[in-house]
Design a protein around this motif. Sequence first.
Motif, mmCIF file in Angstrom:
data_model
loop_
_atom_site.group_PDB
_atom_site.id
_atom_site.type_symbol
_atom_site.label_atom_id
_atom_site.label_comp_id
_atom_site.label_asym_id
_atom_site.label_seq_id
_atom_site.Cartn_x
_atom_site.Cartn_y
_atom_site.Cartn_z
ATOM 1 N N GLY A 105 -4.677 -10.491 29.093
ATOM 2 C CA GLY A 105 -4.806 -10.179 27.677
ATOM 3 C C GLY A 105 -4.199 -11.246 26.783
ATOM 4 O O GLY A 105 -3.590 -12.215 27.246
ATOM 5 N N ASP A 106 -4.388 -11.062 25.487
ATOM 6 C CA ASP A 106 -3.884 -11.977 24.468
ATOM 7 C C ASP A 106 -2.814 -11.277 23.641
ATOM 8 O O ASP A 106 -2.833 -10.059 23.494
ATOM 9 C CB ASP A 106 -5.002 -12.384 23.500
ATOM 10 C CG ASP A 106 -6.111 -13.169 24.164
ATOM 11 O OD1 ASP A 106 -5.827 -13.849 25.158
ATOM 12 O OD2 ASP A 106 -7.249 -13.101 23.673
ATOM 13 N N THR A 115 -8.878 -7.076 26.831
ATOM 14 C CA THR A 115 -10.318 -6.837 26.895
ATOM 15 C C THR A 115 -10.631 -6.180 28.231
ATOM 16 O O THR A 115 -10.186 -6.646 29.279
ATOM 17 C CB THR A 115 -11.091 -8.155 26.734
ATOM 18 O OG1 THR A 115 -10.762 -8.710 25.460
ATOM 19 C CG2 THR A 115 -12.588 -7.935 26.822
ATOM 20 N N VAL A 116 -11.389 -5.089 28.166
ATOM 21 C CA VAL A 116 -11.764 -4.333 29.363
ATOM 22 C C VAL A 116 -13.293 -4.335 29.448
ATOM 23 O O VAL A 116 -13.963 -3.596 28.721
ATOM 24 C CB VAL A 116 -11.221 -2.879 29.318
ATOM 25 C CG1 VAL A 116 -11.613 -2.120 30.575
ATOM 26 C CG2 VAL A 116 -9.712 -2.866 29.116
ATOM 27 N N PRO A 117 -13.866 -5.182 30.321
ATOM 28 C CA PRO A 117 -15.328 -5.218 30.464
ATOM 29 C C PRO A 117 -15.826 -3.967 31.187
ATOM 30 O O PRO A 117 -15.198 -3.517 32.152
ATOM 31 C CB PRO A 117 -15.583 -6.480 31.279
ATOM 32 C CG PRO A 117 -14.286 -6.829 31.922
ATOM 33 C CD PRO A 117 -13.192 -6.154 31.167
ATOM 34 N N VAL A 118 -16.943 -3.436 30.715
ATOM 35 C CA VAL A 118 -17.465 -2.182 31.276
ATOM 36 C C VAL A 118 -18.978 -2.207 31.412
ATOM 37 O O VAL A 118 -19.671 -2.924 30.702
ATOM 38 C CB VAL A 118 -17.081 -0.964 30.402
ATOM 39 C CG1 VAL A 118 -15.578 -0.768 30.323
ATOM 40 C CG2 VAL A 118 -17.697 -1.052 29.014
ATOM 41 N N VAL A 138 -8.517 -3.068 24.000
ATOM 42 C CA VAL A 138 -7.451 -2.080 23.987
ATOM 43 C C VAL A 138 -6.204 -2.792 23.480
ATOM 44 O O VAL A 138 -5.955 -3.953 23.820
ATOM 45 C CB VAL A 138 -7.253 -1.494 25.408
ATOM 46 C CG1 VAL A 138 -6.224 -0.400 25.406
ATOM 47 C CG2 VAL A 138 -8.585 -0.960 25.944
ATOM 48 N N ARG A 139 -5.417 -2.087 22.655
ATOM 49 C CA ARG A 139 -4.309 -2.726 21.948
ATOM 50 C C ARG A 139 -3.049 -1.879 22.040
ATOM 51 O O ARG A 139 -3.122 -0.660 22.109
ATOM 52 C CB ARG A 139 -4.714 -2.882 20.489
ATOM 53 C CG ARG A 139 -3.636 -3.366 19.574
ATOM 54 C CD ARG A 139 -4.168 -3.427 18.127
ATOM 55 N NE ARG A 139 -3.120 -3.841 17.241
ATOM 56 C CZ ARG A 139 -2.387 -3.024 16.513
ATOM 57 N NH1 ARG A 139 -2.578 -1.729 16.554
ATOM 58 N NH2 ARG A 139 -1.446 -3.491 15.722
ATOM 59 N N GLY A 157 -9.111 -0.180 20.406
ATOM 60 C CA GLY A 157 -9.172 -0.721 19.055
ATOM 61 C C GLY A 157 -10.589 -1.083 18.647
ATOM 62 O O GLY A 157 -10.923 -1.067 17.477
ATOM 63 N N GLN A 158 -11.423 -1.388 19.648
ATOM 64 C CA GLN A 158 -12.780 -1.842 19.351
ATOM 65 C C GLN A 158 -13.649 -1.655 20.574
ATOM 66 O O GLN A 158 -13.184 -1.819 21.709
ATOM 67 C CB GLN A 158 -12.718 -3.317 18.962
ATOM 68 C CG GLN A 158 -14.021 -3.925 18.544
ATOM 69 C CD GLN A 158 -13.826 -5.392 18.161
ATOM 70 O OE1 GLN A 158 -12.923 -6.071 18.638
ATOM 71 N NE2 GLN A 158 -14.693 -5.876 17.293
#
Length: 167
Positions: A105-106, A115-118, A138-139, A157-158
């Motif tokens: 993550g950043d 970032t969680v790729p799905v 996710v944050r 978050g998005q």
Amino acid sequence: MSPATHPPCNAANSCAMIEDEIARSCALFDGQGDPMPECDPAPKSMAAAVAVVQRYYSALNARDYGVAWAQWGENGPPNQTLDKFQAGFAGTRSTRVTIGQLEPGDGGAGSIYQTVPVTVDSQLQDGTRQRFVGDYVVRRVNDVDGASPAQLRWHIGQAKLKAAPTR
């Protein structure tokens, strides 16, 4: 939460609700003394970020829309009331999420982003199958002084999903 008043995983208490309560408690006490062995995955880990997305889909499948909505944080998804959110899934029979390869993550502005790729496969009430690919961001707040317990928890978050051909 007592098993006497809230028996595990039943129609009134989805597994997602129970898992969410455990994750909330683990995040609340993280860093307050020795790590609790029951808190697995560790509250700050990439695995804990992934668990939010998995819990989201588990709650949707259990029709526990309140728990699903709460995975977006205290106020749910942007510009959606709980009723509007629930209505958006009225025609959905089931969903299944497959998590892709994670990258570290950043961090920025006092937060950590994962970032969680799905790949999401769903079936509508009429039997129609759908597939979506993309990712969730996710944050969580990164231990900033004065951060609330809710801010210290991972939350969606998005979502950036697009329709894809079904198999």
